[in-house]
Structure formats: C-alpha cells, structure tokens
Motif scaffolding. Structure first.
Motif, PDB file in Angstrom:
ATOM      1  N   TYR A 192      -2.309  -5.444 -13.799  1.00 25.31           N
ATOM      2  CA  TYR A 192      -1.916  -4.737 -15.592  1.00 25.31           C
ATOM      3  C   TYR A 192      -0.889  -4.544 -16.010  1.00 25.31           C
ATOM      4  N   GLY A 230      -7.925 -11.587 -10.304  1.00 20.66           N
ATOM      5  CA  GLY A 230      -7.872 -11.266 -11.928  1.00 20.66           C
ATOM      6  C   GLY A 230      -7.622 -12.423 -12.404  1.00 20.66           C
ATOM      7  N   THR A 255      -9.092  -5.169 -10.816  1.00 19.99           N
ATOM      8  CA  THR A 255      -9.436  -7.179 -10.480  1.00 19.99           C
ATOM      9  C   THR A 255      -7.853  -7.410 -12.185  1.00 19.99           C
ATOM     10  N   GLY A 256      -8.082  -6.954 -12.862  1.00 21.64           N
ATOM     11  CA  GLY A 256      -7.040  -7.175 -14.266  1.00 21.64           C
ATOM     12  C   GLY A 256      -7.018  -8.445 -14.735  1.00 21.64           C
ATOM     13  N   SER A 257      -8.041  -8.901 -14.676  1.00 21.11           N
ATOM     14  CA  SER A 257      -9.583  -9.794 -15.633  1.00 21.11           C
ATOM     15  C   SER A 257      -8.845  -9.286 -17.167  1.00 21.11           C
ATOM     16  N   SER A 262     -12.670  -4.642 -15.064  1.00 20.66           N
ATOM     17  CA  SER A 262     -11.406  -5.229 -14.872  1.00 20.66           C
ATOM     18  C   SER A 262     -10.401  -3.779 -14.082  1.00 20.66           C
TER      19      SER A 262
END
Length: 490
Positions: free
Chosen positions: A220, A431, A110-112, A105
């Motif tokens: 993030y 995300g 992505t930021g998940s 991520s």
C-alpha cells in the motif's frame, strides 16, 4: 470443540484491535482531521464487545490443533470485519464490501485496492490502511502472543496455524518469547528503513507508512503512482533492499544475533532465494534494455519489480504490463513462487517449491533405478513424510482454490488475463495483477461485489496457508448439521 475458549481468545483479539486503533486516532488528531471520531467510536465498540467475549466463564481452557486453526481463521475474518468500519462509517469508502476488501487486502499484506484515488483519503485513514500491513505481516496472533502469553501448549497451536511455511519451530523454549524476538527484529528493521527513507528526502509521515507497507510486504502506498511518485533512484534502491530483507526467513536474523554465521550460510532456501532473484533480474534487465535505453535504468526497474513480486509486496515504479512477454511471464512465475518460509512474504514459499522439485527428482531416479534408496534432504536434513504429504496437499488445494476462483469470477465476463491473474495475485498476496483493469496502474474497483468477496477469501486463504480457512468452512458445516439435528429432534 472448545467453543467458549475460542470466543475468549477472539475477545482478546478484538480488544487488541480496538486498542491499536488509538494510533490512527492520534494521527487524525495531529492533523486535525474529523475522522478521529470514527476511530474512537470503532475502538470503543470493539473493546466493549471484546471484553464481554474475553470474560466468558469456562472450566476447560485447553485448545488443540483443530481449535488453533479455527481461532486463526476466525480472528483474521473478524479483524477485517472490524477494521473496515472506520473506512465505511467515515464515508471515505462508502461501500462496506469495498471497505472489507481493502481491509482484508491490508491485513493479509496483499495490497490489492479498490481505490481509484488514494490521495483523497485523510492522513488517519492512510495511516490505518498501511498499519494493517505492518500488523498482518508478522501475524495478528503472533503479535498478541508477544504481548499476552497463554499456556505454552495453546501458543504453539496458534503459531503453527498462522506463521507461513511448511515447518514452524520455536526460536527459544517459550513460544511467547519467540513471538517477542520475531516482533523485535521486525520492528528494528522497520525503524532502520524509516531512517533511510528520511535521508532520501521523504517526509516523516511518508517514511513511516511506506516502511509499514514494505515491512509487511504489502505494497500500500499513499500516492496514486506508488513509489514511482518520488522518482528517486535512492528511494527505489532502499525500498528494494528492504523488500528483499523482509522476504528472508526471520529465523536467520535470530541466528545473526547469535553470530551463528555458519548456520546462515548453510541455509539452502536463502541460496535459492538469492539465485532466483539474480537470474530473473539479469534476464529482465537484458529483456527490457530496449525500453529504458541503458543498463543502469533497466536494472533499476528490473530489480525493483523482481523484489516487489517475489516478496509479494506489490509496489510499482513502472507499468510492467508494457514489458516484453518474457519479462511478464517471469514475473508471473515469481507470483506463484513467493518469498522464504517464515518471512512476511506470500506465495507458495521457496522451501515448499524446493521440496516439490526434489521430490520430483527422486521420483525420476526411482523410475530409472527402482531398487535405489532415495531421500529428500532440505537444509541438510531429511524431510519427514508428514511434511512431504503437506507440501503435496498444499499444492493440490492451492490449484483447486485457484481454479474454483477463476470459474466463479468468469461469470463476470472479464477479459481472460484479468480472470486468471486476479485470483493468482490474491492467493499469492501479491497485489497487482496483469492487464489494463487490475495491472500495476489499475485497481479492483470495477469488479462486482461477488468477485470481491471471492477474492477476499483468496487473500485470507493465501495468507493463512489455505488450511485454516478450509477447516473453518468444515467447522461451519458441522455446526449447521448439529443445529439441524437439534431442530429435527424437537
């Protein structure tokens, strides 16, 4: 396939990752954290393994398109596998699948996240987590090309396989110089954002890590409530502006350096990008007016979330899951559309949407007037049939991967909103999804290890424009068939 050359380049990538781990190691030392040892251990192992692979002897050093795609796909998988080790061996993320998901991520911007409490992480780990966004934003191999130029032929194959968008070109005659220009612009914008955030009252550490996340359009944060923690109109606007700047094709910044303003204003993709942002922000501002009470506050949250979703950054300043249905649907559309080609943003890319829309328009004209001659023009140029075919193929493969992922995750028996938006947000490298479980105030921790692996594939496929990951699987299948034939012959 030139396997030895593939391993040689992978070796350079692994050594590079080991080297950049010295930065979070230094951060850990500055803050006197015990986690410093885990970075140095991982770095030493990575450099040692990378050195062995990089020095494999091979007479044939040429790579072509197929090898380029395989190298890019394998590189991103390997850097994620190695990058997860500090999280895992330190015990800050005790499950390796979770650590791998978090690292994928990060690198895919992505930021998940699987973290329920981000703030318990050490400063070194927080820095590494956000720094993966910065490295992955412009591309791991693009960064390596900027530092360690190879032959021009193989450079271009690697760059084409990694840089997002339907068409990839060189800014200057040398590919490694193109990579250096791109990263120079990228680094300059990052430093400018750090300075602006410092003026907003953020600490130096907070400013650096949030600038990394913004630049990579990853999302993030180092606080559980994301950017909302700072509760600052100024910081919201600074982050909004820079998210939008990093969502623009970096070729336009190069034209800006050349003072070629005429070409910049001619950019049709940029005009679409600005128009979509303006229209969607206006509608959502009006639609959420009853929630925030006045236009100023409604605009503040609307423009931030529109910028965050269209650039696939994923920062949050409010729980948009509580917004009216119209606003949520508009954000869902932005998840699919994404940012400009050649930016650090994800999604299908506006240029690709433009091609598909104009192709549909031409098809309708052809139905009405069968003898008419129609052409598809983008940025003032006729679109090649090959580019058009790739746009169609991309859309079909995107849909197939999405539906396959939904079916695989559906075995977990989650609610329909989570099941549909989890693959969508991961494929688009956005995300947060929608719903209580994975929405802007939720996370992916409660999903099974199987679902996390599926979504990790989606994140990698989305960041690499789908085809490198598909070709990697085809190559693995070919290797298995060759091995099986050798066994049968014996």
């Amino acid at each position: 396939m030139n396997r030895k050359m593939i391993f040689r380049i992978l070796g350079n990538i692994i050594m590079f990752e080991g080297a950049i781990m010295l930065l979070p190691f230094l951060v850990s030392l500055i803050y006197k954290e015990h986690t410093a040892i885990y970075f140095i251990i991982t770095a030493a192992v990575a450099i040692a393994i990378g050195y062995i692979l990089a020095n494999l002897k091979t007479e044939n050093r040429h790579i072509y398109a197929k090898e380029g795609f395989i190298i890019v796909a394998l590189s991103w998988v390997v850097v994620s596998l190695v990058g997860a080790l500090p999280f895992y061996i330190s015990g800050e993320i005790p499950n390796y699948i979770d650590a791998f998901f978090e690292t994928v991520s990060g690198f895919t911007t992505t930021g998940s996240t699987i973290l329920n409490d981000i703030e318990v992480l050490s400063r070194g780990m927080l820095f590494w987590r956000c720094f993966t966004h910065w490295i992955g934003g412009m591309g791991v191999l693009v960064f390596v090309l900027a530092l360690i130029p190879k032959s021009e032929g193989q450079d271009m194959f690697l760059m084409k396989a990694e840089v997002p968008g339907p068409v990839v070109g060189k800014l200057v005659s040398k590919v490694h110089m193109t990579a250096r220009i791109l990263y120079g612009i990228y680094a300059f914008l990052t430093v400018i954002e750090i300075i602006f955030l410092l003026f907003g009252g953020m600490s130096l550490f907070d400013s650096i890590v949030h600038a990394f996340s913004t630049a990579g359009t990853g999302g993030y944060a180092i606080k559980n409530s994301s950017i909302a923690f700072y509760n600052s109109y100024y910081i919201d606007m600074v982050v909004t502006v820079f998210m939008l700047l990093f969502g623009i094709n970096f070729n336009l910044y190069y034209l800006l350096l050349l003072k070629d303003f005429k070409q910049i204003f001619k950019s049709e993709e940029l005009r679409w990008y600005i128009l979509i942002i303006a229209v969607f922000t206006g509608i959502i501002t009006v639609n959420t007016l009853s929630i925030y009470g006045n236009v100023s506050e409604s605009f503040r949250y609307s423009i931030f979330q529109v910028a965050s979703i269209i650039t696939t950054t994923g920062f949050a300043t409010t729980d948009f899951g509580m917004w009216p249905t119209l606003s949520q649907i508009l954000l869902l559309l932005l998840m699919v559309v994404g940012a400009c080609a050649g930016s650090t943003g994800g999604g299908m890319k506006i240029s690709r949407i433009m091609i598909l829309v104009k192709s549909a328009k031409c098809s309708i004209k052809k139905m009405v007037s069968p003898r008419s001659v129609t052409t598809i023009n983008v940025e003032g140029k006729s679109v090649d049939k090959q580019v058009l075919d790739f746009a169609y193929s991309y859309f079909v493969v995107y849909a197939l991967i999405f539906f396959a992922s939904v079916l695989l995750i559906s075995f977990e028996n989650l609610d329909i909103l989570t099941t549909l938006t989890a693959p969508l947000t991961c494929l688009g490298n956005v995300g947060p999804g929608f719903g209580d479980l994975i929405g802007p105030v939720g996370n992916f921790s409660s999903l099974s290890s199987f679902s996390k692996i599926v979504l990790s594939f989606d994140m990698l496929a989305g960041r690499l424009e789908l085809f490198p990951m598909i070709l990697l699987f085809y190559s693995l299948k070919d290797c298995i068939n060759v091995a099986r034939e050798k066994v049968l012959k014996r």
